[in-house]
Scaffold this motif. Structure first.
Motif, short mmCIF file in Angstrom:
data_model
loop_
_atom_site.label_atom_id
_atom_site.label_comp_id
_atom_site.label_asym_id
_atom_site.label_seq_id
_atom_site.Cartn_x
_atom_site.Cartn_y
_atom_site.Cartn_z
N THR A 21 0.88 -1.16 0.00
CA THR A 21 0.00 0.00 0.00
C THR A 21 0.92 1.21 0.00
O THR A 21 2.15 1.06 -0.10
CB THR A 21 -0.99 -0.04 1.18
OG1 THR A 21 -1.89 1.06 1.06
CG2 THR A 21 -0.31 0.04 2.54
N HIS A 65 -6.96 3.78 7.14
CA HIS A 65 -7.36 3.08 5.91
C HIS A 65 -7.46 1.56 6.08
O HIS A 65 -7.62 0.85 5.08
CB HIS A 65 -6.41 3.43 4.76
CG HIS A 65 -6.57 4.85 4.31
ND1 HIS A 65 -7.52 5.24 3.39
CD2 HIS A 65 -5.92 5.98 4.70
CE1 HIS A 65 -7.43 6.56 3.21
NE2 HIS A 65 -6.47 7.03 3.99
N CYS A 124 -8.37 -2.03 6.10
CA CYS A 124 -9.38 -2.63 5.22
C CYS A 124 -10.71 -2.85 5.96
O CYS A 124 -10.73 -3.50 7.00
CB CYS A 124 -8.85 -3.97 4.71
SG CYS A 124 -10.06 -4.89 3.76
C1 HEM Z 1 -8.07 -11.01 1.69
C2 HEM Z 1 -8.85 -10.04 1.31
C3 HEM Z 1 -8.46 -8.58 1.37
C4 HEM Z 1 -7.21 -8.00 1.47
C5 HEM Z 1 -5.85 -8.69 1.54
C6 HEM Z 1 -7.42 -6.57 1.51
C7 HEM Z 1 -6.41 -5.64 1.64
C8 HEM Z 1 -6.59 -4.28 1.76
C9 HEM Z 1 -5.53 -3.31 1.91
C10 HEM Z 1 -4.05 -3.62 1.98
C11 HEM Z 1 -6.12 -2.09 1.97
C12 HEM Z 1 -5.38 -0.74 2.11
C13 HEM Z 1 -5.16 -0.44 3.59
C14 HEM Z 1 -4.16 0.66 3.86
O1 HEM Z 1 -3.70 1.34 2.94
O2 HEM Z 1 -3.83 0.85 5.05
C15 HEM Z 1 -7.55 -2.28 1.87
C16 HEM Z 1 -8.48 -1.27 1.90
C17 HEM Z 1 -9.81 -1.46 1.62
N1 HEM Z 1 -10.46 -2.66 1.46
FE1 HEM Z 1 -9.64 -4.48 1.53
N2 HEM Z 1 -8.77 -6.32 1.41
C18 HEM Z 1 -9.43 -7.51 1.34
C19 HEM Z 1 -10.80 -7.71 1.27
C20 HEM Z 1 -11.73 -6.70 1.19
C21 HEM Z 1 -13.16 -6.89 1.09
C22 HEM Z 1 -13.87 -8.24 1.12
C23 HEM Z 1 -13.71 -5.64 0.97
C24 HEM Z 1 -15.15 -5.23 0.84
C25 HEM Z 1 -16.17 -6.04 0.78
C26 HEM Z 1 -12.63 -4.67 1.02
C27 HEM Z 1 -12.79 -3.31 0.93
C28 HEM Z 1 -11.78 -2.39 1.16
C29 HEM Z 1 -12.00 -0.95 1.17
C30 HEM Z 1 -13.32 -0.23 0.90
C31 HEM Z 1 -10.76 -0.36 1.48
C32 HEM Z 1 -10.46 1.12 1.62
C33 HEM Z 1 -10.48 1.50 3.12
C34 HEM Z 1 -10.01 2.93 3.37
O3 HEM Z 1 -9.16 3.42 2.64
O4 HEM Z 1 -10.53 3.55 4.32
N3 HEM Z 1 -11.45 -5.36 1.15
N4 HEM Z 1 -7.82 -3.63 1.74
#
Ligand code: HEM
Length: 368
Positions: free
Chosen positions: A258, A316, A318
């Motif tokens: 990220t 941020h 997830c």
């Molecule tokens: C194994 C599954 C997943 C992984 C490895 C993952 C990983 C991540 C990572 C690395 C980030 C960025 C966090 C940061 O920059 O600190 C993120 C943000 C996010 N993820 Fe996931 N994610 C997964 C599943 C999901 C699912 C199932 C959803 C929604 C149904 C989702 C929705 C989001 C959203 C909306 C963000 C933005 C949050 C923000 O910036 O406030 N993710 N995710």
């Protein structure tokens, strides 16, 4: 380390990565990044005129949009847990009872789309369209897509936003037990979120959640099949399912990195860095840091519990992490319940060529 062509720094030690992602002063919007940096260029490729996903927003707008969306998603993930598990069981029950099949095609790809469609409230009659639009919209993650793929992505995005907009109208008139109704009711009670912000962020649940959860399932089954001792331990003690999912998340994180951008000149990991410079935080590097994880290159589902950074952190962090964990746990449980033996049915694994992500193209397994 600094990459002058991409105009980004890279940190990979656990303490440096965690320090940056948890620092509330850091910025995420690519518009805060220096001109010519890869973050800025990638954003320019994808930017329309409308609002951004929360992943690329900064406060106060980030908190304003994220809080109600995250609250609704957490609530639905918990209240729909049994239904989600039932959907996963149905998908795995439809797989062959014995013989060879592709776990990616038959399980890992369909499960996350089906689950998020159910949480959102997508009509069953539109599921096939929804699948197609989601796949097209996800092409936005591919910085090396062809012009044809860009056209496909734009068409998919449009269709998705149009459908969500109609669904939102219908739920305003007739609320149901789903996340779109929750968000309609949040807006109706005076919650500050425009329709455009809401629609973009509903689409970002698919874009952020589908590939990643698919890869968690694929990487997890592959890891267990290539580490038979770990698979045996899991079969013998199902209370290890939760720890196994977290070890899979640590060992083969679906998201490689990220980033954060500096709001002012600042020293990071002992290096003087300038305002607007972007730092890529290697989640893969941090999760294999031997200072934090003993024998970090060993896949061990019984390792002592320690937080990894696979879901990022700070503001941020997830919002889909609880959902991804529920899905992966149930897939593993159900596969072990349904099959006495599962083994790899292909010699070589092909990893998907998509920067920033780690996932398998095809995973042929032999079951009985
Ligand atoms: C194994 C599954 C997943 C992984 C490895 C993952 C990983 C991540 C990572 C690395 C980030 C960025 C966090 C940061 O920059 O600190 C993120 C943000 C996010 N993820 Fe996931 N994610 C997964 C599943 C999901 C699912 C199932 C959803 C929604 C149904 C989702 C929705 C989001 C959203 C909306 C963000 C933005 C949050 C923000 O910036 O406030 N993710 N995710």
């Amino acid at each position: 380390m600094r990459d002058d062509a991409a105009k980004v720094w890279m940190v990979s030690r656990f303490k440096d990565v965690r320090g940056l992602i948890n620092d509330p002063a850091m910025l995420r919007s690519p518009h805060a990044a220096e001109e010519g940096s890869i973050s800025r260029r990638f954003a320019q490729m994808n930017d329309g005129d409308g609002p951004q996903s929360i992943l690329f927003m900064d406060d106060p707008d980030h908190a304003r949009v994220r809080k109600p969306l995250a609250k609704a998603l957490y609530k639905r993930t918990q209240s729909m847990k049994t239904e989600i598990e039932g959907l996963i069981d149905t998908v795995i029950d439809a797989c062959p009872a014995d013989g060879i099949f592709d776990l990616m095609k038959d399980v890992a790809i369909p499960v996350p789309v089906l689950v998020i469609a159910h949480i959102l409230g997508v009509d069953e009659s539109r599921l096939d369209d929804f699948r197609e639009w989601s796949e097209a919209a996800i092409l936005s993650l591919n910085p090396v897509r062809t012009p044809d793929q860009t056209a496909q992505m734009e068409a998919g995005n449009q269709a998705l936003l149009q459908y969500f907009s109609e669904l939102l109208e219908r739920r305003r008139r007739n609320p149901r037990e789903d996340l779109i109704s929750d968000m309609a009711s949040y807006q109706a009670s005076g919650g500050e979120m425009s329709d455009a912000e809401l629609l973009t962020n509903l689409a970002s649940l698919l874009i952020g959640g589908n590939f990643t959860t698919t890869d968690l399932i694929g990487n997890g089954v592959w890891l267990l099949l290539t580490h038979p001792d770990e698979l045996r331990k899991l079969r013998a003690d199902r209370s290890l399912t939760g720890p196994a999912v977290d070890e899979i998340l640590r060992f083969e994180s679906p998201v490689a990195s990220t980033s954060r951008t500096l709001p002012a000149d600042h020293e990071v990991a002992g290096c003087p860095m300038k305002q607007s410079q972007t730092v890529f935080c290697s989640l893969h590097g941090a999760n294999r840091d031997p200072e934090v994880f003993a024998q970090s290159d060993r896949f061990d589902i019984t390792r002592a519990k320690k937080a990894h950074v696979t879901f990022g952190g700070g503001q941020h962090l997830c919002i889909g992490a609880p959902l991804a964990r529920i899905e992966a746990r149930r897939v593993l449980e159900k596969l072990l319940d349904r099959y006495d033996t599962i083994e790899l049915a292909q010699d070589e694994i092909v990893w998907r060529q998509l920067p920033f992500f780690r996932g398998i193209e095809e995973l042929k397994i032999r079951v009985s």
